[in-house]
Design a protein around this motif. Structure first.
Motif, PDB file in Angstrom:
ATOM      1  N   TYR A  67       4.487   4.921  11.512  1.00 35.55           N
ATOM      2  CA  TYR A  67       3.133   4.478  11.148  1.00 35.55           C
ATOM      3  C   TYR A  67       2.591   3.548  12.218  1.00 35.55           C
ATOM      4  CZ  TYR A  67       5.600   0.230   9.596  1.00 35.55           C
ATOM      5  OH  TYR A  67       6.382  -0.888   9.540  1.00 35.55           O
ATOM      6  N   TRP A  87       0.827  -1.211   0.000  1.00 37.11           N
ATOM      7  CA  TRP A  87       0.000   0.000   0.000  1.00 37.11           C
ATOM      8  C   TRP A  87       0.859   1.257   0.000  1.00 37.11           C
ATOM      9  CZ3 TRP A  87      -3.195  -2.080   4.723  1.00 37.11           C
ATOM     10  CH2 TRP A  87      -4.044  -3.102   4.279  1.00 37.11           C
ATOM     11  N   LEU A 114       0.634   5.051   1.208  1.00 40.47           N
ATOM     12  CA  LEU A 114      -0.166   5.849   2.144  1.00 40.47           C
ATOM     13  C   LEU A 114       0.347   7.283   2.193  1.00 40.47           C
ATOM     14  CD1 LEU A 114      -0.378   3.318   5.151  1.00 40.47           C
ATOM     15  CD2 LEU A 114      -1.973   3.582   3.244  1.00 40.47           C
ATOM     16  N   TYR A 136      -3.141   9.407   6.297  1.00 39.67           N
ATOM     17  CA  TYR A 136      -4.137   8.500   5.745  1.00 39.67           C
ATOM     18  C   TYR A 136      -3.769   7.046   6.070  1.00 39.67           C
ATOM     19  CZ  TYR A 136      -6.367  12.271   3.163  1.00 39.67           C
ATOM     20  OH  TYR A 136      -7.047  13.421   2.830  1.00 39.67           O
ATOM     21  N   GLY A 137      -4.758   6.164   5.902  1.00 37.25           N
ATOM     22  CA  GLY A 137      -4.527   4.757   6.172  1.00 37.25           C
ATOM     23  C   GLY A 137      -5.359   3.862   5.277  1.00 37.25           C
ATOM     24  N   LYS A 138      -5.056   2.565   5.318  1.00 41.62           N
ATOM     25  CA  LYS A 138      -5.806   1.574   4.548  1.00 41.62           C
ATOM     26  C   LYS A 138      -6.022   0.335   5.411  1.00 41.62           C
ATOM     27  CE  LYS A 138      -4.492   2.828  -0.184  1.00 41.62           C
ATOM     28  NZ  LYS A 138      -3.919   2.347  -1.469  1.00 41.62           N
ATOM     29  N   THR A 175       4.801  10.679   2.452  1.00 41.25           N
ATOM     30  CA  THR A 175       4.147   9.491   1.902  1.00 41.25           C
ATOM     31  C   THR A 175       4.998   8.249   2.176  1.00 41.25           C
ATOM     32  OG1 THR A 175       3.132  10.819   0.151  1.00 41.25           O
ATOM     33  CG2 THR A 175       3.271   8.429  -0.210  1.00 41.25           C
ATOM     34  N   GLU A 214      -1.810   2.827   9.342  1.00 43.70           N
ATOM     35  CA  GLU A 214      -2.092   4.264   9.322  1.00 43.70           C
ATOM     36  C   GLU A 214      -0.775   5.039   9.315  1.00 43.70           C
ATOM     37  OE1 GLU A 214      -4.461   7.681  11.950  1.00 43.70           O
ATOM     38  OE2 GLU A 214      -4.259   5.621  12.713  1.00 43.70           O
ATOM     39  N   ASN A 215      -0.633   5.925   8.358  1.00 48.07           N
ATOM     40  CA  ASN A 215       0.570   6.748   8.228  1.00 48.07           C
ATOM     41  C   ASN A 215       0.409   7.997   9.097  1.00 48.07           C
ATOM     42  OD1 ASN A 215       2.808   8.182   7.487  1.00 48.07           O
ATOM     43  ND2 ASN A 215       2.227   8.446   5.338  1.00 48.07           N
TER      44      ASN A 215
END
Length: 455
Positions: free
Chosen positions: A403, A369, A371, A375-377, A446, A440-441
């Protein structure tokens, strides 16, 4: 499916320990037997039986790993696709073998229980001799029953806790009955029936190891040697005792899986006489005199098992390093602190990320991913039961970026660890339900996250 890897290594290390100790005992024991330490040697052999059942080296290895980190816990048992596939197959075959041996054990147990229930009570003369032997050996007759049956080819004792001495439907002289009860009650005193039942458990666990078959044969033989030795010392009449043994040799060898038959065959009796006669001819040995050779057995066994255990662990470590897998590296260092956040994720800052399954269809899930800052995924949902271990590992680039790596619980709360570079952690499911793995960053730049997880 991490438990399959742990179970496979637990069985491997335990069977390795039992094999090494058995061979060391046999090698040194031959000399001790010639020195007259037959009885003491048998009890050392009984101690070795514990190492076949209790995974002592596996527990020691875990303590050693967590204490000094020479073989990192994560690398020792962290799943790779190849290791998962092999361990799953090993556990499947092992489980099938255990079931087969367990069914056989239960069948034999039920047969002897049925035989005991169908046995007829003994006459008064037999009971009186039995009580006399119990008094001589200072044993209570309350826990031991007597019975006669056509199914018994020779006198034998059977059972686990409630024991029964079974006699054939034949006529015995008073002297023969005396030696029969003296022999069988000595087995009771030595708790040989307990050892035989544990040997069945051991054989079921390690059925794939030929050494365990040899171990069980040695247990059968040496339980008779130790019993004969005690009987001959107690009665003081070796000749009369073995005459009674020879007079009861059956035409067919009786089963000795869960019994201690009085005799089985001519060749076996010859071996018993040879071992016991040699020890009786030696001068009486003190227990203190056996301390040095016993210490030697313990020292050699401990050093050999330790070397074999660490060598196995290091070999696994090298195999994992050489295996081409898509897993994040596991960082060395202190255990990361685990945090819990009750608030659910912000849907504006989180989105679902793609998760790939390895080509070999293992339970390892991989993700890559990108990030943005803040933001997060999260990955696809999966269902696990309470207490399940969820192992998550990730590596960030650049390595300076901070993170959060964690899981989203069924109630929406989040459990996570925080770090930079390579991070790994094992989470435990607090309840049965659906979970998500998320990243989650929280840095200002980035991050590219390369990670994987398994449950």
């Amino acid at each position: 499916m991490i438990w399959t890897i742990k179970l496979a290594f637990l069985i491997l290390l335990t069977t390795l320990t039992g094999s090494v100790l058995t061979m060391v005992w046999y090698g040194i024991g031959r000399g001790l037997e010639h020195a007259g330490y037959l009885n003491i040697l048998y009890w050392v052999f009984r101690v070795i039986q514990i190492f076949w059942i209790i995974p002592i080296p596996w527990l020691v290895l875990m303590v050693m790993v967590r204490r000094d980190g020479t073989i990192r816990y994560g690398m020792m048992f962290f799943p790779t696709p190849m290791m998962l596939g092999v361990c799953k197959m090993v556990c499947l075959i092992w489980s099938a073998g255990v079931v087969v041996y367990t069914v056989s054990y239960v069948r034999v147990t039920l047969y002897y229980r049925r035989t005991v229930r169908e046995a007829c009570p003994c006459d008064r003369k037999t009971t009186e001799i039995f009580l006399t032997v119990c008094e001589e050996l200072h044993l209570s007759p309350k826990r031991i029953a007597l019975g006669q049956t056509y199914k018994a080819a020779v006198p034998q004792v059977t059972g686990w806790y409630h024991l029964t001495i079974l006699l054939p439907m034949e006529h015995f002289t008073r002297e023969e009955l005396y030696f029969v009860f003296l022999h069988e009650m000595t087995h009771v005193r030595h708790r040989d029936l307990l050892a035989k039942n544990l040997a069945c458990v051991t054989e079921a666990i390690h059925f794939f190891n030929p050494v365990v078959w040899w171990f069980r044969k040695l247990l059968d033989c040496w339980s008779e040697y130790a019993c004969d030795y005690k009987v001959c010392v107690h009665s003081g009449n070796m000749r009369a005792y073995y005459e009674a043994v020879i007079s009861m040799i059956p035409r067919e060898k009786p089963d000795r899986t869960l019994t201690t038959p009085f005799t089985r065959g001519v060749s076996e009796v010859k071996q018993r006489i040879k071992h016991v006669k040699g020890c009786l001819q030696m001068k009486k040995k003190s227990v203190i005199g056996a301390v040095l050779p016993m210490s030697l057995i313990l020292a050699l066994s401990s050093s050999t098992v330790y070397a074999a255990t660490t060598a196995t662990a290091e070999a696994v470590y090298r195999i994992q390093e050489a295996t081409d897998v898509e897993l994040a590296e596991i960082p060395a260092g202190d255990e990361l602190a685990e945090y819990t956040e009750a608030e659910p994720i912000d849907s504006d800052c989180f989105e679902e990320g793609e998760v790939e399954i390895s080509k070999d269809r293992s339970s390892v899930k991989n993700f890559f991913w990108t990030l943005y800052a803040g933001y997060g995924k999260y990955g696809r949902k999966f269902r696990v039961t309470k207490g399940t271990s969820i192992v998550v590992a990730a590596k960030a680039a650049p390595s300076s970026g901070i993170y959060r790596l964690g899981i989203i619980n069924p109630d929406g709360s989040r459990t996570f660890v925080q770090g930079s570079g390579a991070v790994s952690h094992t989470f435990t499911a607090g309840a049965t339900g659906y979970y998500y793995v998320y990243v989650e960053n929280i840095s200002d730049s980035t991050l590219s996250i390369d990670g994987s997880y398994i449950y």
